[in-house]
Design a protein around this motif. Structure first.
Motif, short mmCIF file in Angstrom:
data_model
loop_
_atom_site.label_atom_id
_atom_site.label_comp_id
_atom_site.label_asym_id
_atom_site.label_seq_id
_atom_site.Cartn_x
_atom_site.Cartn_y
_atom_site.Cartn_z
N ALA A 97 -48.17 48.79 -57.20
CA ALA A 97 -48.11 47.55 -57.97
C ALA A 97 -48.47 46.36 -57.09
O ALA A 97 -49.11 45.40 -57.52
N GLU A 98 -48.03 46.40 -55.84
CA GLU A 98 -48.35 45.38 -54.84
C GLU A 98 -48.73 46.09 -53.56
O GLU A 98 -48.15 47.13 -53.22
N THR A 99 -49.66 45.56 -52.82
CA THR A 99 -50.05 46.18 -51.57
C THR A 99 -49.31 45.52 -50.41
O THR A 99 -48.41 44.71 -50.61
N VAL A 100 -49.68 45.87 -49.20
CA VAL A 100 -48.97 45.38 -48.01
C VAL A 100 -49.26 43.89 -47.79
O VAL A 100 -50.41 43.49 -47.64
N SER A 101 -48.21 43.11 -47.77
CA SER A 101 -48.36 41.67 -47.53
C SER A 101 -48.27 41.38 -46.03
O SER A 101 -47.74 42.17 -45.26
N THR A 102 -48.78 40.22 -45.66
CA THR A 102 -48.63 39.78 -44.27
C THR A 102 -47.16 39.64 -43.94
O THR A 102 -46.73 39.93 -42.82
N THR B 25 -44.39 57.68 -50.85
CA THR B 25 -43.64 57.29 -49.66
C THR B 25 -43.93 58.22 -48.50
O THR B 25 -44.18 57.78 -47.37
N THR B 26 -43.92 59.52 -48.77
CA THR B 26 -44.20 60.51 -47.72
C THR B 26 -45.60 60.33 -47.16
O THR B 26 -45.81 60.36 -45.94
N SER B 27 -46.57 60.13 -48.04
CA SER B 27 -47.96 59.95 -47.61
C SER B 27 -48.11 58.71 -46.73
O SER B 27 -48.79 58.73 -45.70
N LEU B 28 -47.47 57.61 -47.13
CA LEU B 28 -47.57 56.38 -46.36
C LEU B 28 -46.86 56.48 -45.02
O LEU B 28 -47.35 55.96 -44.00
N ASN C 46 -54.20 47.14 -43.27
CA ASN C 46 -55.51 47.15 -43.93
C ASN C 46 -55.86 48.52 -44.48
O ASN C 46 -56.52 48.65 -45.52
N LYS C 47 -55.43 49.56 -43.78
CA LYS C 47 -55.68 50.92 -44.25
C LYS C 47 -54.98 51.15 -45.59
O LYS C 47 -55.56 51.68 -46.54
N ILE C 48 -53.72 50.74 -45.66
CA ILE C 48 -52.95 50.91 -46.91
C ILE C 48 -53.55 50.06 -48.03
O ILE C 48 -53.62 50.49 -49.19
N ARG C 49 -53.99 48.85 -47.70
CA ARG C 49 -54.59 47.98 -48.71
C ARG C 49 -55.84 48.60 -49.33
O ARG C 49 -56.16 48.34 -50.49
N ASN C 50 -56.53 49.42 -48.57
CA ASN C 50 -57.75 50.05 -49.07
C ASN C 50 -57.50 51.34 -49.83
O ASN C 50 -58.42 51.91 -50.42
N LEU C 51 -56.25 51.81 -49.83
CA LEU C 51 -55.91 53.04 -50.55
C LEU C 51 -55.58 52.71 -52.01
O LEU C 51 -54.44 52.87 -52.46
N THR C 52 -56.56 52.27 -52.73
CA THR C 52 -56.34 51.85 -54.12
C THR C 52 -55.92 53.01 -55.02
O THR C 52 -55.32 52.80 -56.07
N GLU C 53 -56.23 54.24 -54.59
CA GLU C 53 -55.90 55.40 -55.43
C GLU C 53 -54.39 55.65 -55.51
O GLU C 53 -53.93 56.42 -56.36
N LEU C 54 -53.61 55.00 -54.65
CA LEU C 54 -52.16 55.18 -54.69
C LEU C 54 -51.54 54.48 -55.89
O LEU C 54 -50.41 54.79 -56.28
N GLY C 55 -52.24 53.50 -56.46
CA GLY C 55 -51.74 52.81 -57.64
C GLY C 55 -50.52 51.94 -57.39
O GLY C 55 -49.67 51.79 -58.27
N HIS D 132 -41.60 52.25 -41.32
CA HIS D 132 -41.05 52.90 -42.52
C HIS D 132 -40.20 51.94 -43.34
O HIS D 132 -40.36 51.82 -44.55
N VAL D 133 -39.26 51.24 -42.66
CA VAL D 133 -38.29 50.42 -43.39
C VAL D 133 -38.85 49.04 -43.78
O VAL D 133 -38.41 48.45 -44.77
N ALA D 134 -39.83 48.55 -43.01
CA ALA D 134 -40.35 47.20 -43.29
C ALA D 134 -41.60 47.20 -44.14
O ALA D 134 -41.90 46.22 -44.82
N VAL D 135 -42.35 48.31 -44.12
CA VAL D 135 -43.62 48.35 -44.84
C VAL D 135 -43.60 49.38 -45.97
O VAL D 135 -43.85 49.05 -47.14
N VAL D 136 -43.28 50.62 -45.65
CA VAL D 136 -43.40 51.71 -46.64
C VAL D 136 -42.35 51.60 -47.74
O VAL D 136 -42.68 51.60 -48.94
N GLU D 137 -41.08 51.55 -47.36
CA GLU D 137 -40.00 51.59 -48.35
C GLU D 137 -40.05 50.42 -49.35
O GLU D 137 -39.79 50.62 -50.53
N PRO D 138 -40.39 49.19 -48.93
CA PRO D 138 -40.47 48.10 -49.92
C PRO D 138 -41.62 48.25 -50.91
O PRO D 138 -41.60 47.61 -51.97
#
Length: 258
Positions: free
Chosen positions: A207-212, A247-250, A196-205, A233-239
């Motif tokens: 293309a798709e946000t974190v899916s369930t 990537t570093t920020s996430l 949810n935190k990543i989903r709210n970071l709209t400033e990152l731009g 890192h491998v299941a959420v950030v990298e995809p």
């Protein structure tokens, strides 16, 4: 019912689907990537005892791919039904995943299946096939992703009844992670909070946000014994992105919250 695939109902969608099936109405599922649209269709097909034929549409998917074609078999040429024709004849549920990605001739081909006619004309055979009473057409698309790229025309959208899907609220999503992966409640809650935190970071731009789906993947890895940070890192950030700074920020965000 014990063998049903797990699906967490959120807004009476199962009853709506069943009424659409009974009344022979096509159904359009709208929602972002990985929010449960495909799992929902699998769940309903099992619940209704219907065969499910799924087509993952892409830019090369043509009407011929769905309807059928002639092939050379030995010394003769024979007709082979495509998955759509098979579903129509057998009374299966046909699920066109990401319909807007398919070529325009696919949309044209399904028009006669989405109104009172419920039939398919196969021009190569010169035949019109009436749909079995149990046949149902279900399609999905991602409005956010398609915006400004590929859209379903209003004339197509209005041939369906429609359901909107969204990412679940935190409590429900936590329960989904627990059921899907076997992870404990505390870690599931943390993973959902990160999502949810990543989903709210709209400033990152992004293309798709974190899916369930991504959160479930991370939970599975953690439950199997992979480190929490590496799993995120491998299941959420990298995809999500290839941008090095993003990537570093996430990754830093995940490390901090985990």
């Amino acid at each position: 019912m014990e063998n049903l695939p797990f699906y967490q109902e959120i807004n009476n969608e199962a009853e709506i689907f069943e009424h659409a099936w009974r009344n022979k109405l096509p159904l359009l599922l709208k929602g972002p990537t990985g929010c449960g649209k495909s799992r929902f269709v699998e769940f309903m097909a099992e619940k209704l005892g219907q065969r499910l034929i799924t087509i993952s549409c892409h830019e090369e998917t043509s009407a011929t791919d769905l309807i059928g074609r002639y092939i050379i078999k030995g010394a003769e040429t024979v007709w082979v039904d495509g998955p759509m024709t098979t579903a129509i004849k057998e009374g299966a549920i046909l699920y066109l995943d990401e319909l807007a990605e398919a070529r325009p001739d696919v949309v044209v081909a399904i028009h006669s299946l989405t109104d009172h006619r419920r039939e398919l004309f196969i021009d190569k055979l010169g035949e019109t096939i009436k749909a079995d009473p149990n046949f149902m057409l279900v399609a999905s698309f991602n409005p956010g992703y398609q915006k400004g790229f590929k859209e379903l025309k209003p004339s197509t959208r209005q041939r369906f009844i429609a359901l909107s899907f969204h990412y679940p609220e935190a409590k429900t999503e936590t329960h989904i992670l627990e059921k899907e992966s076997g992870i404990d409640h505390s870690n599931a809650k943390k993973i959902v909070a990160i999502g949810n935190k990543i989903r709210n970071l709209t400033e990152l731009g992004l293309a798709e946000t974190v899916s369930t789906r991504l959160l479930v993947d991370a939970s599975i890895l953690i439950h199997s014994g992979l480190g929490k940070r590496q799993s995120m890192h491998v299941a959420v950030v990298e995809p999500l992105t290839d941008d090095e700074h993003t990537t570093t920020s996430l990754k830093d965000l995940c490390d901090l919250m985990i």
